[in-house]
Motif scaffolding. Structure first.
Motif, PDB file in Angstrom:
ATOM      1  N   ALA A 460     -74.921-100.455  71.013  1.00  0.00           N
ATOM      2  CA  ALA A 460     -74.695-100.667  70.276  1.00  0.00           C
ATOM      3  C   ALA A 460     -73.812-101.288  69.791  1.00  0.00           C
ATOM      4  O   ALA A 460     -73.116-101.932  68.124  1.00  0.00           O
ATOM      5  N   TYR A 461     -72.435-100.569  69.018  1.00  0.00           N
ATOM      6  CA  TYR A 461     -71.430-100.978  69.264  1.00  0.00           C
ATOM      7  C   TYR A 461     -69.950-100.345  69.236  1.00  0.00           C
ATOM      8  O   TYR A 461     -69.995 -99.606  69.985  1.00  0.00           O
ATOM      9  N   ASN A 462     -69.144-101.949  68.861  1.00  0.00           N
ATOM     10  CA  ASN A 462     -68.227-102.412  69.915  1.00  0.00           C
ATOM     11  C   ASN A 462     -66.830-101.046  69.540  1.00  0.00           C
ATOM     12  O   ASN A 462     -66.539-100.472  68.624  1.00  0.00           O
ATOM     13  N   THR A 463     -66.300-100.655  70.175  1.00  0.00           N
ATOM     14  CA  THR A 463     -65.138 -99.980  70.658  1.00  0.00           C
ATOM     15  C   THR A 463     -63.761-100.293  69.857  1.00  0.00           C
ATOM     16  O   THR A 463     -63.117 -99.804  69.481  1.00  0.00           O
ATOM     17  N   ASP A 464     -63.883-101.505  69.862  1.00  0.00           N
ATOM     18  CA  ASP A 464     -62.632-102.797  69.400  1.00  0.00           C
ATOM     19  C   ASP A 464     -62.971-102.253  67.832  1.00  0.00           C
ATOM     20  O   ASP A 464     -64.084-102.697  67.663  1.00  0.00           O
ATOM     21  N   LEU A 466     -61.756-104.570  65.470  1.00  0.00           N
ATOM     22  CA  LEU A 466     -61.756-105.857  65.398  1.00  0.00           C
ATOM     23  C   LEU A 466     -63.088-106.665  66.089  1.00  0.00           C
ATOM     24  O   LEU A 466     -63.165-107.938  65.531  1.00  0.00           O
ATOM     25  N   LYS A 467     -63.669-105.663  66.757  1.00  0.00           N
ATOM     26  CA  LYS A 467     -64.672-106.988  67.095  1.00  0.00           C
ATOM     27  C   LYS A 467     -66.336-106.459  66.878  1.00  0.00           C
ATOM     28  O   LYS A 467     -66.088-105.256  66.536  1.00  0.00           O
ATOM     29  N   SER A 468     -67.382-107.167  66.504  1.00  0.00           N
ATOM     30  CA  SER A 468     -68.554-106.247  66.145  1.00  0.00           C
ATOM     31  C   SER A 468     -70.005-106.755  67.393  1.00  0.00           C
ATOM     32  O   SER A 468     -69.047-106.975  68.535  1.00  0.00           O
ATOM     33  N   GLY A 469     -70.917-106.291  67.339  1.00  0.00           N
ATOM     34  CA  GLY A 469     -71.287-106.368  68.181  1.00  0.00           C
ATOM     35  C   GLY A 469     -71.833-105.373  69.423  1.00  0.00           C
ATOM     36  O   GLY A 469     -71.029-104.460  69.072  1.00  0.00           O
ATOM     37  N   MET A 470     -72.624-105.668  70.427  1.00  0.00           N
ATOM     38  CA  MET A 470     -72.444-105.009  71.391  1.00  0.00           C
ATOM     39  C   MET A 470     -71.240-104.491  71.945  1.00  0.00           C
ATOM     40  O   MET A 470     -70.429-105.434  72.471  1.00  0.00           O
ATOM     41  N   ASN A 471     -71.310-103.044  72.931  1.00  0.00           N
ATOM     42  CA  ASN A 471     -70.301-102.380  73.703  1.00  0.00           C
ATOM     43  C   ASN A 471     -70.677-103.321  75.024  1.00  0.00           C
ATOM     44  O   ASN A 471     -71.060-102.324  76.285  1.00  0.00           O
ATOM     45  N   ALA A 518     -71.627 -94.322  65.470  1.00  0.00           N
ATOM     46  CA  ALA A 518     -70.628 -93.634  67.045  1.00  0.00           C
ATOM     47  C   ALA A 518     -70.454 -94.442  67.941  1.00  0.00           C
ATOM     48  O   ALA A 518     -71.341 -95.671  68.189  1.00  0.00           O
ATOM     49  N   THR A 519     -69.441 -94.513  68.643  1.00  0.00           N
ATOM     50  CA  THR A 519     -69.402 -95.264  69.532  1.00  0.00           C
ATOM     51  C   THR A 519     -68.620 -94.552  70.855  1.00  0.00           C
ATOM     52  O   THR A 519     -68.879 -93.516  70.869  1.00  0.00           O
ATOM     53  N   PHE A 520     -69.100 -94.979  72.181  1.00  0.00           N
ATOM     54  CA  PHE A 520     -69.125 -94.753  73.289  1.00  0.00           C
ATOM     55  C   PHE A 520     -68.335 -95.240  74.413  1.00  0.00           C
ATOM     56  O   PHE A 520     -67.846 -97.178  74.653  1.00  0.00           O
ATOM     57  N   ARG A 521     -67.763 -94.410  75.396  1.00  0.00           N
ATOM     58  CA  ARG A 521     -66.731 -94.998  76.439  1.00  0.00           C
ATOM     59  C   ARG A 521     -66.966 -94.544  77.498  1.00  0.00           C
ATOM     60  O   ARG A 521     -68.159 -93.413  77.538  1.00  0.00           O
ATOM     61  N   ASN A 522     -66.576 -94.738  78.932  1.00  0.00           N
ATOM     62  CA  ASN A 522     -66.209 -94.292  79.960  1.00  0.00           C
ATOM     63  C   ASN A 522     -65.171 -92.671  80.196  1.00  0.00           C
ATOM     64  O   ASN A 522     -63.571 -93.165  80.065  1.00  0.00           O
ATOM     65  N   ALA A 523     -64.917 -91.882  80.615  1.00  0.00           N
ATOM     66  CA  ALA A 523     -64.420 -90.887  80.768  1.00  0.00           C
ATOM     67  C   ALA A 523     -63.915 -91.468  82.913  1.00  0.00           C
ATOM     68  O   ALA A 523     -65.813 -91.291  83.450  1.00  0.00           O
ATOM     69  N   ASP A 524     -63.300 -91.032  83.960  1.00  0.00           N
ATOM     70  CA  ASP A 524     -63.426 -91.410  84.805  1.00  0.00           C
ATOM     71  C   ASP A 524     -64.162 -90.651  85.805  1.00  0.00           C
ATOM     72  O   ASP A 524     -64.876 -90.819  86.686  1.00  0.00           O
TER      73      ASP A 524
END
Length: 692
Positions: A460-464, A466-471, A518-524
């Protein structure tokens, strides 16, 4: 918890049937880690949370947050441990109907324990048979009406003004055109263990069953749950030590809370065509509405891309699963072929959580408005082949795919059109080899490919910043799951043992918080490996023992770079994760032992002890929730006389009044990781059943 083995004088051991791999099999002939829990004949708990029944299941970590606004915290072999609310990474089913959405987000709040018959817990590689986000699977089955009509009325009460009232009507049928029925309704409320943690829950459940003259069987189910719950939120370590009962927001200016309404219905159908062929069908639909008020200050919402401090969504979901089962088309072989479809349509808004006067805890101006759609269409096949008298080969293949689309209707200055779409797909093979070493000893080895998409909430929330909207750049996690197991059922009890390893790529982890979101990313790469052991036995007469031990070593297997904060280089949005760090939210060791005196009637008693190892609170392993051991005891009396049955019980949990952390809010950006558990608390109850 069901205990299956008889005393050593009786060698007629009962057959334990399980259906988690889609065909009814004996537990000792299934090459997968499955544990079956029968609903107890006599009530020993308030029957509000499924955690009351599943504490002793090996490989399952299930914690009661003492927070009815955020559901239970459930993980299996580490899958789902990152969840700060609801259930992630594992799939939940009620009478064959999904309680998990297509994106992998589920909830346990609609499981009616008063009408429960049994629960099957499937862990390990064969969970991939259920597609997306099936790091483990919990399948609950409610009772079918049987025998004469009866009514049961119950009342439970306990600490913190807990009270639950329930009523159940049930009856069987001998005529194909008349259904057997179970109708159950309960009301629960509590002031809560902590300040600002009051909750109210109304749950209704009905099941009608037709056994038709042509051998087919139809179950029609309808379920509704209504929850209103205050949210005390997590505490930091200093707050927890000073006063575990306090609300995070000491003056309670935000009035954090959640309102949930969910209604769903479904139909399942089994039709034997002949001795070799059978058809199965399931259709369902439902609606879930949630309004959640959060503790986000107005200053954080000045950013025009911020979605506000109130979440408000209305979600329609529906789906179907059809399959064919063929037996002996080839010698000693069973085939299954099916197609599963699920869809979710969500109308989501976000609002400011303050009004024009600056008062918090109210719905203010609109800050988000979008329509989200998810759907999947998964074909799958399975085969089971007994190629030698004591050897079995089982295999499955599922093409799992999830399609996301978001249409943005909130377009204002500084916040452009954030519409978009993405797809995730994966071919999920599974294979297992089983060997019946002895009639009472079974060994197996298995492999399965797992697949977990990010939920819509995590996208739902972008990691960047400077951006909004879906990640939409967030990837799905993919895992390779290996398992080696032994099972034995003999006069000394039911034993299960499994060792496992899971290697995951693109595991979904936190990426920090932007303005309270809260935002999310990937761990390798991450790795989970461990072992599980369980033993159940009837020791003597009506004295039963149940025990389990779980060990898991879960860690990051690669380095993950930090995400910098362009406004403050000393405070990155997400710190770097070092290879070798432990995955948060997962206890390395768990142990459970329970003794129960459970005759068919008369005096009842039980004693339980549960150990939980320390739990890391975040990806950088900055702190831990300490290990703990808690003890519970119960006594009761079950009186049966012809058409009457009266069940009374009294229970004390946390017998020695330990001050401990019951669950962890993983990666909380404000350091409020700790959700304290209740101290010593009591409950009593009574139910009366009359058969007509």
């Amino acid at each position: 918890m069901a205990l299956y083995a008889q005393d050593t004088a009786a060698y007629q051991l009962p057959v334990i049937s399980v259906q988690a791999v889609r065909t009814e099999n004996e537990l000792l002939q299934v090459p997968a880690s499955i544990q079956k829990v029968q609903a107890p004949e006599s009530q020993l708990n308030t029957n509000v949370n499924v955690s009351e029944l599943l504490q002793g299941v090996a490989g399952l970590q299930i914690n009661n947050r003492e927070n009815y606004a955020q559901d239970l915290q459930i993980s299996m072999r580490g899958f789902g441990a990152r969840s700060t609310f609801g259930v992630r990474g594992i799939r939940l089913y009620v009478d064959g109907i999904p309680a998990t959405m297509p994106d992998g987000q589920g909830q346990s709040s609609n499981i009616d324990l008063d009408s429960l018959d049994n629960i099957e817990v499937l862990t390990g590689p064969f969970s991939s048979l259920y597609g997306n986000s099936s790091g483990g699977t919990i399948l609950t089955e409610t009772k079918e009406g049987q025998g004469k009509d009866s009514i049961q009325v119950g009342l439970n009460a306990g600490s913190h003004h807990k009270q639950q009232a329930n009523i159940q009507l049930q009856g069987g049928s001998d005529q194909a055109n008349q259904p057997a029925y179970v109708i159950s309704s309960s009301y629960f409320d509590t002031d809560g263990f902590r300040d600002h943690s009051a909750a109210r829950k109304v749950l209704n459940n009905a099941k009608l069953t037709w056994n038709l003259e042509d051998g087919s069987k139809i179950n029609w189910l309808i379920n509704r749950v209504d929850i209103n719950a205050d949210d005390p939120q997590g505490l930091n370590r200093e707050q927890w030590k000073a006063n575990p009962k306090q609300v995070n927001d000491a003056k309670n200016i935000y009035d954090v809370r959640k309102e949930i309404e969910q209604t769903q219905t479904g139909l399942t159908w089994n039709k034997p065509l002949n001795d070799q062929n059978e058809l199965y069908g399931m259709v369902y639909l439902g609606n879930r509405q949630v309004v959640q008020y959060q503790s986000i200050p107005s200053s954080a919402q000045k950013n025009p891309r911020h979605a506000g401090g109130v979440i408000d969504f209305d979600r329609d979901y529906y789906g179907a699963d059809f399959r064919w089962i063929g037996k002996e088309l080839l010698p000693n072989t069973t085939f299954i072929a099916g197609l599963a479809f699920d869809q979710m349509r969500e109308d989501r808004q976000g609002y400011e959580n303050f009004d024009a006067t600056g008062r918090y805890g109210v719905k203010g101006d609109l800050r988000r408005d979008e329509n989200n759609t998810l759907w999947n269409l998964d074909p799958y096949i399975q085969a089971s082949w007994q190629f030698l008298p004591t050897w079995h080969l089982d295999a499955g293949l599922r093409y799992s795919n999830v399609h996301y689309e978001s249409n943005d209707h909130y377009i204002v200055a500084g916040n452009g059109d954030d519409s978009g779409s993405t797809d995730y797909q994966k071919l999920l093979p599974s294979v297992a080899l089983g060997w019946e070493i002895l009639p009472e000893l079974y060994a197996y080895t298995s492999y399965g490919k797992g697949f977990e998409t990010p939920t819509f909430t995590e996208m739902a929330y972008n990691t960047d910043p400077l951006k909004s909207g879906m990640n939409f750049e967030l990837k799905a996690a993919s895992s390779d799951n290996y398992e080696l197991g032994l099972k034995s059922q003999n006069p000394f009890g039911l034993f299960t043992f499994a060792v496992f390893q899971t290697d995951t790529e693109n595991d979904i982890v936190t990426a920090g918080t932007r303005d309270g979101r809260a935002t999310f990313r990937n761990a390798d790469k991450t790795t989970r490996q461990g072992l599980e052991l369980s033993w159940q036995q009837k020791i003597w007469a009506a004295l039963n023992i149940q025990s389990s031990l779980s060990y898991i070593d879960a860690e990051f297997d690669s380095n993950t770079a930090e995400i910098a904060n362009p406004n403050d280089s000393t405070k990155p949005y997400a710190k770097a994760i070092n290879k070798g760090n432990k995955i948060p939210g997962i206890a390395k060791n768990q142990a459970f032992v329970g003794l129960a005196w459970q005759p068919e009637q008369g005096f009842q008693a039980g004693l339980e002890a549960r150990y939980m190892d320390k739990i890391y609170v975040d990806d950088i392993n900055s702190d831990t929730a300490p290990s703990y051991t808690v003890v519970a005891a119960n006594v009761g009396y079950l009186w049966v006389n012809q058409d009457w049955k009266v069940n009374t019980y009294a229970r004390v949990d946390n017998l020695f009044d330990r001050n401990y952390v019951g669950s962890v809010i993983v990666n909380d950006s404000n350091g409020r990781f700790f959700e304290p558990a209740d101290g010593r608390n009591f409950s009593v109850g009574m139910s009366v059943n009359k058969t007509f």
